[in-house]
Design an enzyme around this catalytic site. Structure first.
Site, short mmCIF file in Angstrom:
data_model
loop_
_atom_site.label_atom_id
_atom_site.label_comp_id
_atom_site.label_asym_id
_atom_site.label_seq_id
_atom_site.Cartn_x
_atom_site.Cartn_y
_atom_site.Cartn_z
N THR A 144 40.93 34.04 39.45
CA THR A 144 41.80 34.99 39.03
C THR A 144 42.83 35.41 40.08
O THR A 144 43.91 35.68 39.99
CB THR A 144 40.92 36.25 38.55
OG1 THR A 144 40.33 35.85 37.68
CG2 THR A 144 41.89 37.34 38.09
N HIS A 168 45.53 33.13 40.11
CA HIS A 168 46.71 33.06 39.22
C HIS A 168 47.57 34.49 39.74
O HIS A 168 48.83 34.39 39.42
CB HIS A 168 45.89 33.60 38.04
CG HIS A 168 45.25 32.35 37.32
ND1 HIS A 168 45.89 31.29 36.74
CD2 HIS A 168 43.82 32.59 36.65
CE1 HIS A 168 44.82 30.42 36.47
NE2 HIS A 168 43.59 31.24 36.30
#
Lengths: 347, 347, 347, 347
Positions: C40, C43
């Site tokens: 995450t 990202h």
């Protein structure tokens, strides 16, 4: 405000003027309109050994109620789930949120539970402060019903615990108010046969009103034999033991089918002799002790049952009194003929 | 005896005289009185790719039926659970009893399943032989209902799988006969709200007759939006996907609530694009594929639902034909307006 | 204090001086010592479409961490479960406590979840404020392990969901850090056979280190055939799909046994074609989408696994960096050869 | 063939020549190589009230065994799951397959159960006939282990019932052979802490060998206090009550945590006083009575535990005798110092 207060150790309660409760950031203030009187309140009135060991007077009594939100703490307001004017009821077990049980979704068994009307000020009063997370909106449920969702929830918990009720044959032993609610909850949950037993004809009549297919007089009928007869000789899939009597336990274990389940809610005042080999081990029974209401699975199902009309606990209500007639309310409960007794507090 | 036989590869079936079936020690012989015609029988009639790959003609067709026990093998008689004259129906999946699935209580997934009317001779005949352990007594259930307990059981399996239905909000997508039975089963099991959707007004009317609180026309209504509206914006706790269409799958995943469940029974003829991230993972959904009926939990609950009057599948029956009018029966099913179609075989 | 901040829309992050967070009554202040870097975070670094749609810079990044309690709000102190000096980690999903999911014990699906390091300031910083109810004491668990209990919990959730793992044959598809943790969790939970598959030899080596009995190279081995071979031709009882690739989904559905289960955690970036008839319905499969960690069942089991030595996630840690080398940390993750990457923040 | 026969009412058993058993179509004939001697065999030897009420001499004794398939009935052969030469063991409860319990997957509670060596001829013999569906292949499990999978299965059933064992803290009360197997089963199933208690030092030593983390001498240690100490003051998640003594029941209820579970296998010879309010209801406990082995979930998990090496019951075997020394075998069991006692029957 007015409140029913256990002012000091000893029997009775008194209507007194007391300060309106203060609310913290996470709390809401509720103007109480209706309250239910419970067997627990009778124990507190009579100041029995349990009550004298647990309560620290002065304390406002009462744990079953409904009312209207009149103020919200800052965090409770920010959560945007409740607002002034909402009609509500509440779970009366205030739990710690941190212990193993709270963390595992078994908050009804929180080891630091504080019960309103027992461990802190309760609901027989013009106002009560409650944590917002304990408060449930009525969303159209009548206020009188809201006032008895605590004991109705005990019944829903007892009925739903542990196996699919749909299609089951259920025996309810003991038809006090919670037993009667259990009859209604079993019907709502799709039980195919609900048998209720009690010694009292008036209570059996209430059980029939709540949907019992068959009622048995435990003083005259051979309950175990009749249950077998009504279940193709299998016995009951689920027994809800609501009486708390050793005789009820014996009936429960004998009437349950091989592989069946006995959920125990009735609180015994003394011990029971159990033949574990014959009654539990060779029968492959499951026994489960029911405390409170699952927080909040039980409430969620109960609200839906009531809002959809599947469960209506109102026929069990037999008496209504104003708050200052608490002595009369206690009297009819003691007498044993009452169903559920309500105090009408607010306008 | 007379029987409806797929005599050779290719479309159609024929009424023929064939030998009465022989029974083994563990079998019973049943004189068939009523039978249900299923979508599977349509596939067999039309000899589609599935049928041509699986059937080995000649085979007597039909897997949904009821009838009367007329003879028992030695072991079946010794078990003393059935006797000549009993009115019965039967689970049409004959399983091996030895594989992992059979051993773990998942016999509906037995890898050696033989289905009557598909893999061995079936029920569109004057008589059928069945293993005694597959046979279920009707015990007062009307014979016509007995004939459709196979598809009713599919619906009961779909509705009951995996979470407490009591108090749930259920969406049934696709209101063919099994979808309509699912509506009735959800009501019997204590669902608080049952919403049914289909493209066909006649089917939605059947769904209402079976107890749907709300019906939605999938061609006109925004099904997902309406479900949210009807569920306090939560979505459905349980979706029963009975259509087998990719559009049904998309609706199912979108209409289910966070943490909800989608039980899939409708058999798609082609694949579906699934956005697992959005529709399954971030929603915490559970999906379950429904084959047959749990042996025999599903049958047990279904029998109780029907015997108690909680579930009556008869309103779904729209057509009745004698066995030699199978072509007409197939025709009304193809046409899409029929509910359940029954063959009246015996007297 | 120092913190890694996404200062504005666009790629990258910067070490900045920002004010120390303030704590409310129910919060605790934690001095961060270790933090885990997650996909995450990659990202967010790259500012992909998900990140740009969700984050509102400036925000401190990071959601996996451990540290030391340095201050408590009034209510957090009163709860008496935490005190200054405790070494702790925390659940990074901050939930509302009031929605249906929170009320039903599915708080990991709370519709108002705020994730630290995404929706509010996170843990790549000298200090972080957390609600006390999200904080978990390490009680002897090494701080470095505490920093990766968030992703380890994802794996424990995936492995434990829905059926008894004890005695099961488990296939783990995708051996990134969470896949490797899943291998270890399956062993800890009593799986009898754990098979791991991936395309990368380095990751398969980590999976073996974590206890995989067999590893399969998905680029060379016929994974489905090998799983059947290793499971008496049954297929896997449980498949943990950690890859998020359509090819992983296809393998998962084909390798699961009849009646088996596929728990999906790997987040796909595109949709998958699913043949529901063949792969789900006729197989009687159950699919489940894994989000976060059950609050707090998952944490409770994980803590016990780690404290007892049943599960040690440390072999998966391959890289350690100081906070200001975040660019290097992101680089090794992107490169695909890393196991788990840790930031060493405090002393 | 030779067999150990209870020839007539009264104490003792005799080695006799009896006819080799005949097999039906669904049966297999097994040449017995090893057999386990059970407490039940002691009751039969001593001809206590239970034995004299239940057995109808003459009957061949023995229900725990392993051996080699030497012949198959026609249907058993046709099922193609067993063949001559297979090494096997068997579930000794022969069930009807038709009653409610059999139909619901609770065949271990079949009301028409026939137990080999009790209700029909048993396994202390050169040969035994068994229904093929009761027979389990050893697939590499040593024959001596096969001979004690019946009691090991009792233990696995006790440990696995009702909640995830993985990560649990388990208390085993009573370290006879089945208690010791329960210790091993709890470890295999991923328990994080296994505490065993008994009065006998030799048995506690066996429990340690089987993997108990802590053993308590119930005659000296305060078991309840020690369990609390070892479980962060929570109590045990699961208590396996294997002693059958009222004192064991009292310890079990007191040592279980709030919301915990007590699975009862030890068969008491007399009743127990239970304070249901304090011990079950207010604690929210679940109690479950263990009969036999789940057919066949228990067998499936047990076979995997043993084949994978997770569970090895052999350390519990302390004595081995040839069949004609049954009197010595009975003697060592009576004396209380034995673990598991084996008869070596075939070559």
């Amino acid at each position: 405000m007015r409140a029913l207060v256990k002012t000091a150790p000893g029997p009775g309660m008194q209507v007194q003027d007391v300060p309106k409760p203060k609310i913290g950031d996470a709390d809401v203030l509720i103007r109480v309109t209706h309250a239910g009187v419970c067997g627990t309140d009778l124990h507190i009135w009579e100041w029995d050994s349990w009550a004298s060991a647990r309560l620290k007077p002065p304390v406002v009594i009462g744990h079953e109620f409904s009312g209207e939100v009149v103020a919200l703490g800052a965090d409770a307001a920010a959560a945007e789930l409740l607002q002034v004017g909402d009609l509500v009821t509440a779970e009366g077990h205030i739990v710690c949120g941190h212990c193993l049980q709270c963390r595992l979704g078994e908050a009804h068994l929180c080891r630091r539970t504080q019960i309103i009307g027992v461990d802190r000020d309760g609901a027989f009063a013009d106002f009560i402060a409650m944590p917002a997370s304990n408060v449930m909106k009525l969303d159209g449920i009548p206020a009188e019903v809201g006032a008895i969702m605590d004991p109705t929830g005990n019944a829903v918990h007892t009925v739903l615990e542990g196996r699919m009720v749909a299609g089951s044959r259920v025996l309810v032993i003991g038809c006090g108010p919670i037993g009667c609610f259990a009859v209604g909850a079993a019907r709502a949950a799709g039980a195919s046969l609900v048998i209720a037993s009690d010694l009292n004809a008036r209570r059996l009549e209430l059980a029939r009103t709540m949907g019992a297919h068959v009622t048995l007089d435990a003083g005259k009928d051979d309950v175990v034999a009749r249950v077998r007869e009504l279940t193709d000789d299998d016995g009951a899939d689920l027994v809800c033991e609501m009486s708390g009597h050793p005789a009820g336990h014996a009936t429960a274990f004998a009437a349950a089918r091989l592989g069946g389940r006995v959920n125990l809610l009735g609180t015994p005042s003394r011990s029971t002799e159990v033949d574990f080999a014959r009654d539990v081990i060779f029968k492959g029974l499951t026994l489960y002790g029911v405390t409170g209401r699952r927080m909040y699975d039980t409430w969620d199902v109960m609200r839906r049952f009531i809002r959809s009309g599947q469960l209506d606990p109102r026929p069990v209500i037999t008496h209504r009194f104003p708050m200052d007639r608490i002595a009369d309310a206690i009297e009819v409960i003691k007498h044993g003929e009452a169903g559920k007794v309500i105090l009408e507090i607010g306008g």
